[in-house]
Design a protein around this motif. Structure first.
Motif, PDB file in Angstrom:
ATOM      1  N   GLU A   1      -7.158 128.763  33.119  1.00  0.00           N
ATOM      2  CA  GLU A   1      -7.829 129.749  32.263  1.00  0.00           C
ATOM      3  C   GLU A   1      -7.096 131.093  32.331  1.00  0.00           C
ATOM      4  O   GLU A   1      -6.764 131.558  33.418  1.00  0.00           O
ATOM      5  N   VAL A   2      -6.814 131.676  31.183  1.00  0.00           N
ATOM      6  CA  VAL A   2      -6.249 133.032  31.159  1.00  0.00           C
ATOM      7  C   VAL A   2      -7.144 133.926  30.304  1.00  0.00           C
ATOM      8  O   VAL A   2      -7.791 133.450  29.366  1.00  0.00           O
ATOM      9  N   GLN A   3      -7.194 135.189  30.668  1.00  0.00           N
ATOM     10  CA  GLN A   3      -7.946 136.163  29.864  1.00  0.00           C
ATOM     11  C   GLN A   3      -6.964 136.828  28.923  1.00  0.00           C
ATOM     12  O   GLN A   3      -5.944 137.355  29.380  1.00  0.00           O
ATOM     13  N   VAL A   4      -7.243 136.791  27.644  1.00  0.00           N
ATOM     14  CA  VAL A   4      -6.343 137.408  26.674  1.00  0.00           C
ATOM     15  C   VAL A   4      -7.026 138.638  26.094  1.00  0.00           C
ATOM     16  O   VAL A   4      -8.163 138.549  25.638  1.00  0.00           O
TER      17      VAL A   4
ATOM     18  N   ARG B   1     -11.269 134.301  26.451  1.00  0.00           N
ATOM     19  CA  ARG B   1     -10.769 133.403  27.500  1.00  0.00           C
ATOM     20  C   ARG B   1     -10.141 132.197  26.821  1.00  0.00           C
ATOM     21  O   ARG B   1     -10.707 131.664  25.882  1.00  0.00           O
TER      22      ARG B   1
END
Ligand code: 2BA
Ligand code: 2BA
Length: 109
Positions: A90-93, A68
């Motif tokens: 927030e981004v999920q990578v 994250r």
């Protein structure tokens, strides 16, 4: 024959290539940059027989981890005097983003 092209976190790339090589696969890594985060990642190419693609995918799945991250979105167009307070999002990578391509021809001279 297939070309498995996987975009992975730079922190996972070295370990993954080691595991792939130990398992007998050939691999090539190039340093790449994600368009959204503009951060370095790695793209790993593995050329292999059709029946071994699942094994490559399993090794990628087992050795690449989801993270994250917080990013500041690009600021909007502003009028003079306006103020913009960026709120990190927030981004999920991944993990890994994988493309499996058909190889039209393979030569090794
Ligand atoms: P980045 O483009 O830096 O993207 C990092 C993460 O930001 C993405 O993680 C995703 O969660 C988010 N993201 C990317 N573009 C977005 C957008 N337009 N709107 C909202 N959120 C967005 P992942 O999807 O795991 O991707 C990790 C990296 O894999 C990407 O880095 C990019 O270099 C590559 N990638 C992912 N999907 C791709 C695709 N369809 N084609 C080419 N490259 C791709
Ligand atoms: P080559 O097979 O001539 O490969 C030269 C370079 O070409 C490789 O560098 C790799 O970057 C790329 N390459 C070759 N086949 C590939 C494929 N199917 N998919 C993706 N990339 C490919 P290195 O990986 O540094 O390998 C140097 C040499 O070491 C190879 O020469 C081969 O003779 C040997 N080798 C590589 N991986 C091996 C493995 N898993 N087991 C045994 N020998 C390996």
């Amino acid at each position: 024959m297939k070309l498995v092209m996987s975009i992975v976190n730079s922190d996972d790339a070295g370990h993954l290539v080691g595991i792939l090589t130990e398992a007998g696969f050939r691999a090539t890594t190039i340093s790449t940059t994600g368009g959204f985060l503009r951060q370095g990642n790695a793209t790993i190419f593995v050329g292999t027989e059709d029946e071994k693609v699942d094994e490559v995918l399993a090794l990628i799945r087992e050795n690449c981890h989801m993270r994250r991250q917080f990013v500041n979105p690009l600021p909007p167009v502003m009028e003079p005097g306006e103020m913009y307070m960026p709120t990190p999002v927030e981004v999920q990578v991944g993990g890994a983003t994988v493309f499996v391509l058909d190889v039209a021809q393979f030569e090794h001279f």
